[in-house]
Motif scaffolding. Structure first.
Motif, PDB file in Angstrom:
ATOM      1  N   ARG A  72      28.984  -8.141  11.401  1.00 39.71           N
ATOM      2  CA  ARG A  72      29.660  -7.966  10.110  1.00 39.71           C
ATOM      3  C   ARG A  72      28.829  -7.059   9.210  1.00 39.71           C
ATOM      4  O   ARG A  72      28.157  -7.536   8.281  1.00 39.71           O
ATOM      5  CB  ARG A  72      29.898  -9.322   9.437  1.00 39.71           C
ATOM      6  N   PRO A  73      28.851  -5.765   9.449  1.00 32.05           N
ATOM      7  CA  PRO A  73      27.994  -4.859   8.663  1.00 32.05           C
ATOM      8  C   PRO A  73      28.364  -4.794   7.187  1.00 32.05           C
ATOM      9  O   PRO A  73      27.480  -4.626   6.342  1.00 32.05           O
ATOM     10  CB  PRO A  73      28.190  -3.509   9.357  1.00 32.05           C
ATOM     11  N   VAL A  77      19.039   2.696   5.860  1.00 33.17           N
ATOM     12  CA  VAL A  77      19.531   3.715   6.782  1.00 33.17           C
ATOM     13  C   VAL A  77      20.002   3.064   8.089  1.00 33.17           C
ATOM     14  O   VAL A  77      21.044   3.433   8.649  1.00 33.17           O
ATOM     15  CB  VAL A  77      18.441   4.771   7.050  1.00 33.17           C
ATOM     16  N   VAL A  78      19.246   2.072   8.576  1.00 33.04           N
ATOM     17  CA  VAL A  78      19.667   1.358   9.780  1.00 33.04           C
ATOM     18  C   VAL A  78      20.998   0.647   9.535  1.00 33.04           C
ATOM     19  O   VAL A  78      21.896   0.643  10.393  1.00 33.04           O
ATOM     20  CB  VAL A  78      18.581   0.356  10.211  1.00 33.04           C
ATOM     21  N   LEU A  79      21.146   0.044   8.358  1.00 33.46           N
ATOM     22  CA  LEU A  79      22.397  -0.615   8.021  1.00 33.46           C
ATOM     23  C   LEU A  79      23.546   0.391   7.933  1.00 33.46           C
ATOM     24  O   LEU A  79      24.682   0.091   8.341  1.00 33.46           O
ATOM     25  CB  LEU A  79      22.241  -1.345   6.688  1.00 33.46           C
ATOM     26  N   ILE A  88      23.934   2.983   9.741  1.00 35.31           N
ATOM     27  CA  ILE A  88      24.358   3.302  11.104  1.00 35.31           C
ATOM     28  C   ILE A  88      25.398   2.296  11.579  1.00 35.31           C
ATOM     29  O   ILE A  88      26.438   2.659  12.152  1.00 35.31           O
ATOM     30  CB  ILE A  88      23.143   3.329  12.044  1.00 35.31           C
ATOM     31  N   ALA A  89      25.129   1.003  11.349  1.00 34.66           N
ATOM     32  CA  ALA A  89      26.083  -0.027  11.733  1.00 34.66           C
ATOM     33  C   ALA A  89      27.392   0.112  10.962  1.00 34.66           C
ATOM     34  O   ALA A  89      28.482  -0.079  11.515  1.00 34.66           O
ATOM     35  CB  ALA A  89      25.483  -1.414  11.522  1.00 34.66           C
ATOM     36  N   LEU A  90      27.305   0.459   9.678  1.00 39.75           N
ATOM     37  CA  LEU A  90      28.510   0.636   8.886  1.00 39.75           C
ATOM     38  C   LEU A  90      29.349   1.808   9.394  1.00 39.75           C
ATOM     39  O   LEU A  90      30.583   1.718   9.481  1.00 39.75           O
ATOM     40  CB  LEU A  90      28.133   0.865   7.421  1.00 39.75           C
ATOM     41  N   ALA A  91      28.684   2.918   9.744  1.00 40.14           N
ATOM     42  CA  ALA A  91      29.409   4.106  10.188  1.00 40.14           C
ATOM     43  C   ALA A  91      30.131   3.870  11.506  1.00 40.14           C
ATOM     44  O   ALA A  91      31.181   4.466  11.766  1.00 40.14           O
ATOM     45  CB  ALA A  91      28.440   5.279  10.326  1.00 40.14           C
ATOM     46  N   LEU A  92      29.575   2.992  12.353  1.00 40.34           N
ATOM     47  CA  LEU A  92      30.203   2.725  13.645  1.00 40.34           C
ATOM     48  C   LEU A  92      31.367   1.743  13.550  1.00 40.34           C
ATOM     49  O   LEU A  92      32.075   1.552  14.536  1.00 40.34           O
ATOM     50  CB  LEU A  92      29.157   2.170  14.625  1.00 40.34           C
ATOM     51  N   ARG A  93      31.557   1.121  12.401  1.00 39.19           N
ATOM     52  CA  ARG A  93      32.557   0.060  12.334  1.00 39.19           C
ATOM     53  C   ARG A  93      33.591   0.269  11.227  1.00 39.19           C
ATOM     54  O   ARG A  93      34.783   0.020  11.443  1.00 39.19           O
ATOM     55  CB  ARG A  93      31.849  -1.281  12.132  1.00 39.19           C
ATOM     56  N   GLU A  94      33.188   0.715  10.054  1.00 39.61           N
ATOM     57  CA  GLU A  94      34.088   0.748   8.907  1.00 39.61           C
ATOM     58  C   GLU A  94      34.870   2.056   8.842  1.00 39.61           C
ATOM     59  O   GLU A  94      34.509   3.054   9.462  1.00 39.61           O
ATOM     60  CB  GLU A  94      33.297   0.541   7.606  1.00 39.61           C
ATOM     61  N   SER A  95      35.947   2.025   8.047  1.00 33.26           N
ATOM     62  CA  SER A  95      36.793   3.199   7.886  1.00 33.26           C
ATOM     63  C   SER A  95      36.130   4.225   6.977  1.00 33.26           C
ATOM     64  O   SER A  95      35.149   3.947   6.294  1.00 33.26           O
ATOM     65  CB  SER A  95      38.143   2.784   7.299  1.00 33.26           C
ATOM     66  N   ARG A  96      36.718   5.429   6.991  1.00 27.36           N
ATOM     67  CA  ARG A  96      36.142   6.500   6.182  1.00 27.36           C
ATOM     68  C   ARG A  96      36.209   6.173   4.694  1.00 27.36           C
ATOM     69  O   ARG A  96      35.259   6.443   3.951  1.00 27.36           O
ATOM     70  CB  ARG A  96      36.897   7.804   6.464  1.00 27.36           C
ATOM     71  N   ARG A  97      37.295   5.569   4.246  1.00 26.26           N
ATOM     72  CA  ARG A  97      37.414   5.221   2.814  1.00 26.26           C
ATOM     73  C   ARG A  97      36.350   4.215   2.413  1.00 26.26           C
ATOM     74  O   ARG A  97      35.745   4.331   1.342  1.00 26.26           O
ATOM     75  CB  ARG A  97      38.805   4.665   2.551  1.00 26.26           C
ATOM     76  N   THR A  98      36.105   3.234   3.264  1.00 24.40           N
ATOM     77  CA  THR A  98      35.065   2.244   2.948  1.00 24.40           C
ATOM     78  C   THR A  98      33.695   2.886   2.907  1.00 24.40           C
ATOM     79  O   THR A  98      32.861   2.567   2.037  1.00 24.40           O
ATOM     80  CB  THR A  98      35.094   1.110   3.994  1.00 24.40           C
ATOM     81  N   LEU A  99      33.417   3.813   3.810  1.00 22.73           N
ATOM     82  CA  LEU A  99      32.117   4.482   3.823  1.00 22.73           C
ATOM     83  C   LEU A  99      31.914   5.322   2.559  1.00 22.73           C
ATOM     84  O   LEU A  99      30.795   5.382   2.018  1.00 22.73           O
ATOM     85  CB  LEU A  99      32.003   5.359   5.066  1.00 22.73           C
ATOM     86  N   ILE A 100      32.984   5.961   2.087  1.00 25.10           N
ATOM     87  CA  ILE A 100      32.857   6.746   0.851  1.00 25.10           C
ATOM     88  C   ILE A 100      32.536   5.833  -0.332  1.00 25.10           C
ATOM     89  O   ILE A 100      31.675   6.161  -1.182  1.00 25.10           O
ATOM     90  CB  ILE A 100      34.157   7.545   0.605  1.00 25.10           C
ATOM     91  N   ARG A 101      33.179   4.696  -0.412  1.00 22.79           N
ATOM     92  CA  ARG A 101      32.903   3.751  -1.499  1.00 22.79           C
ATOM     93  C   ARG A 101      31.472   3.242  -1.431  1.00 22.79           C
ATOM     94  O   ARG A 101      30.795   3.095  -2.464  1.00 22.79           O
ATOM     95  CB  ARG A 101      33.890   2.591  -1.442  1.00 22.79           C
ATOM     96  N   ILE A 102      31.015   2.942  -0.229  1.00 28.70           N
ATOM     97  CA  ILE A 102      29.632   2.468  -0.079  1.00 28.70           C
ATOM     98  C   ILE A 102      28.644   3.525  -0.550  1.00 28.70           C
ATOM     99  O   ILE A 102      27.668   3.223  -1.266  1.00 28.70           O
ATOM    100  CB  ILE A 102      29.373   2.091   1.399  1.00 28.70           C
ATOM    101  N   TRP A 103      28.897   4.772  -0.179  1.00 29.35           N
ATOM    102  CA  TRP A 103      27.965   5.818  -0.583  1.00 29.35           C
ATOM    103  C   TRP A 103      28.009   6.061  -2.097  1.00 29.35           C
ATOM    104  O   TRP A 103      26.978   6.311  -2.724  1.00 29.35           O
ATOM    105  CB  TRP A 103      28.304   7.107   0.159  1.00 29.35           C
ATOM    106  N   LEU A 104      29.207   5.976  -2.696  1.00 28.31           N
ATOM    107  CA  LEU A 104      29.306   6.153  -4.150  1.00 28.31           C
ATOM    108  C   LEU A 104      28.553   5.045  -4.883  1.00 28.31           C
ATOM    109  O   LEU A 104      27.879   5.298  -5.910  1.00 28.31           O
ATOM    110  CB  LEU A 104      30.777   6.172  -4.571  1.00 28.31           C
ATOM    111  N   VAL A 105      28.653   3.808  -4.375  1.00 24.55           N
ATOM    112  CA  VAL A 105      27.882   2.720  -4.986  1.00 24.55           C
ATOM    113  C   VAL A 105      26.389   2.992  -4.853  1.00 24.55           C
ATOM    114  O   VAL A 105      25.604   2.759  -5.798  1.00 24.55           O
ATOM    115  CB  VAL A 105      28.255   1.374  -4.335  1.00 24.55           C
ATOM    116  N   THR A 106      25.981   3.505  -3.695  1.00 25.28           N
ATOM    117  CA  THR A 106      24.571   3.830  -3.496  1.00 25.28           C
ATOM    118  C   THR A 106      24.108   4.897  -4.480  1.00 25.28           C
ATOM    119  O   THR A 106      23.011   4.801  -5.060  1.00 25.28           O
ATOM    120  CB  THR A 106      24.350   4.321  -2.056  1.00 25.28           C
TER     121      THR A 106
END
Length: 461
Positions: free
Chosen positions: A121-122, A160-162, A164-182
């Motif tokens: 569950r990344p 960064v390790v986390l 990697i796990a997120l990129a292999l599992r979550e959708s592109r929209r979720t990854l964009i939100r994660i990066w914006l929060v970062t």
């Protein structure tokens, strides 16, 4: 295995179908469980990258890997990072930033332990890590201003390790939100840090964004490849099924001509029996009339069935079906096509027995030889070919052996689907026989069929 054909007078024996002698194991089945296994292996090979992702987001990474050590690999990697980051974080926070030892240990556990959860569950692990990372920066503002802030090097590595796990599992929209929060959190905390300290906010923004982008591209590329391989496998299965159905319809059309002849003979004999046989009783005459009526009704039903089976381009195909007696003409036509072929029959004493071969066996033998010669013309033009027809107790033996092409010329068809073998297997299955096909060690190919002379009432399942 020798490519020389058996001399005339000796009935050739095809290799044992069950034991696999004579190259049986070298050729996969066209139909059945093996074909499904081949299709599954193709899908697995074409989607090696997306195996790590898995179809269900609740499954651990590499959960569908074929080997146990591969399924344990994500846990071992995550456990290694956790085992290293927790003591290093505790020591660095205590010695360099002046954080209390107990608090430093708690921060290290909160920031590193969720990496184990990231295997399955990344996204949940990211929620824990981002909160722990923000709260863990509060004691750093009271430490030495010359150390990196707001993120410690351990947070950067774990994050960064986390990612990697997120990129292999979550959708592109979720990854964009994660990066914006970062980005927002890094900029906000960077405004609170001491200006004389080393800024790690930009470093985390760049590294996390690059990892998320690269991982998403690789995952999407792997998913596309997996879907493409699956579609190709499905298309190949559909083509094989369509070929099988077309071959069965063709066999049904051919069998109509064979059976219709016998039914016509029965009708004529039953109708003419009262005129040929004298002193028949009224009951016998009525019985013959009933037989003739039943035969005519059967012929009518067969013609209706044939009208459904025949395609538009075969409506006028009413020529008699060929048999063993027509093999010599077939071989002569093949020779004219540039393939040096030779046909050998058994002893003359046994030739007469070939006339008593059942029509279905006779037609199946001809079609098997026809398809085998067609394969030689397509895939090994110019190869010397030997056709042997023999009798073995209660079975007809058909063996077609061709050597390698005399010159390394390109075949007429560079890719073979094996659909021609589908028709062979269907015809052999129809009469309850066995078929053995396979390449020869010295080059070339062999087709060996054993067709029982007593056709079963129903083909084996």
């Amino acid at each position: 295995m020798s490519t020389q054909p058996p001399p005339p007078g000796h009935a050739p024996r095809p290799p044992d179908e069950e034991s696999g002698r004579g190259g049986r194991r070298a050729v996969p089945r066209i139909l059945g469980r093996d074909s499904r296994g081949v299709g599954a292996r193709l899908v697995a090979a074409g989607s090696a990258l997306t195996v790590a992702v898995g179809g269900d987001r609740s499954e651990p990474l590499l959960a569908k890997a074929p080997k146990a050590w591969m399924r344990l690999l994500p846990y071992l990697v995550a456990l290694s990072f956790v085992a290293v980051l927790i003591p290093v974080t505790t020591q660095v926070l205590s010695n360099d930033y002046g954080v209390n030892g107990g608090l430093a240990g708690a921060i290290g556990v909160a920031q590193s332990a969720p990496l184990l959860l990231a295997v399955s569950r990344p996204l949940a692990a990211w929620y824990i890590v981002i909160v722990a990372a923000v709260l863990g920066t509060i004691p750093l503002f009271h430490g030495d201003a010359h150390h990196p802030s707001p993120w410690t090097p351990m947070i950067v590595v774990g994050y960064v390790v986390l990612c990697i796990a997120l990129a292999l599992r979550e959708s592109r929209r979720t990854l964009i939100r994660i990066w914006l929060v970062t980005v927002v959190v890094s900029i906000a905390l960077g405004m609170l840090r001491d200006r004389s300290s080393q800024d790690t906010g930009v470093l985390l923004i760049v590294l996390s964004g690059g990892v998320l982008l690269l991982g998403a591209l690789l995952r999407e590329r792997g998913e596309t490849r997996r879907k493409l391989v699956e579609q190709e496998t499905i298309s190949e299965a559909e083509r094989t099924r369509r070929t099988l159905l077309e071959e069965r319809a063709r066999i049904a059309r051919e069998l109509h001509d064979v059976v219709a002849h016998h039914m016509s003979v029965i009708t004529v004999q039953a109708d003419s029996a009262p005129y040929r046989l004298h002193e028949l009783t009224d009951e016998a005459r009525s019985e013959f009339a009933s037989i003739a009526a039943g035969a005519r009704e059967s012929l009518t039903e067969m013609r209706r069935l044939l009208a459904v089976l025949r395609s538009e381009d075969t409506q006028g195909d009413l020529a008699p079906q060929p048999g063993i007696a027509h093999l010599r003409q077939l071989v002569e036509a093949t020779i004219r096509g540039g393939v040096p072929a030779e046909l050998s029959y058994p002893e003359l004493a046994l030739v007469a027995q070939l006339a008593d071969v059942p029509p279905t066996v006779d037609l199946s033998a001809y079609r098997i030889v026809q398809e085998a010669l067609s394969n030689v013309v397509r895939h090994a033009p110019g190869a010397r070919t030997q056709i042997s027809i023999g009798l073995d107790e209660d079975a007809l033996l058909v063996i077609v052996v061709n050597g390698p092409a005399p010159e390394p010329a390109s075949p007429l068809e560079s890719t073979g689907t094996g659909h021609g073998l589908v028709g062979m297997r269907e015809r052999v299955r129809l009469v309850g026989g066995t078929l053995d096909v396979g390449p020869l060690r010295a080059g070339g190919f062999r087709v060996a069929a054993r067709l029982p002379l007593s056709v079963p009432d129903s083909p084996p399942a």
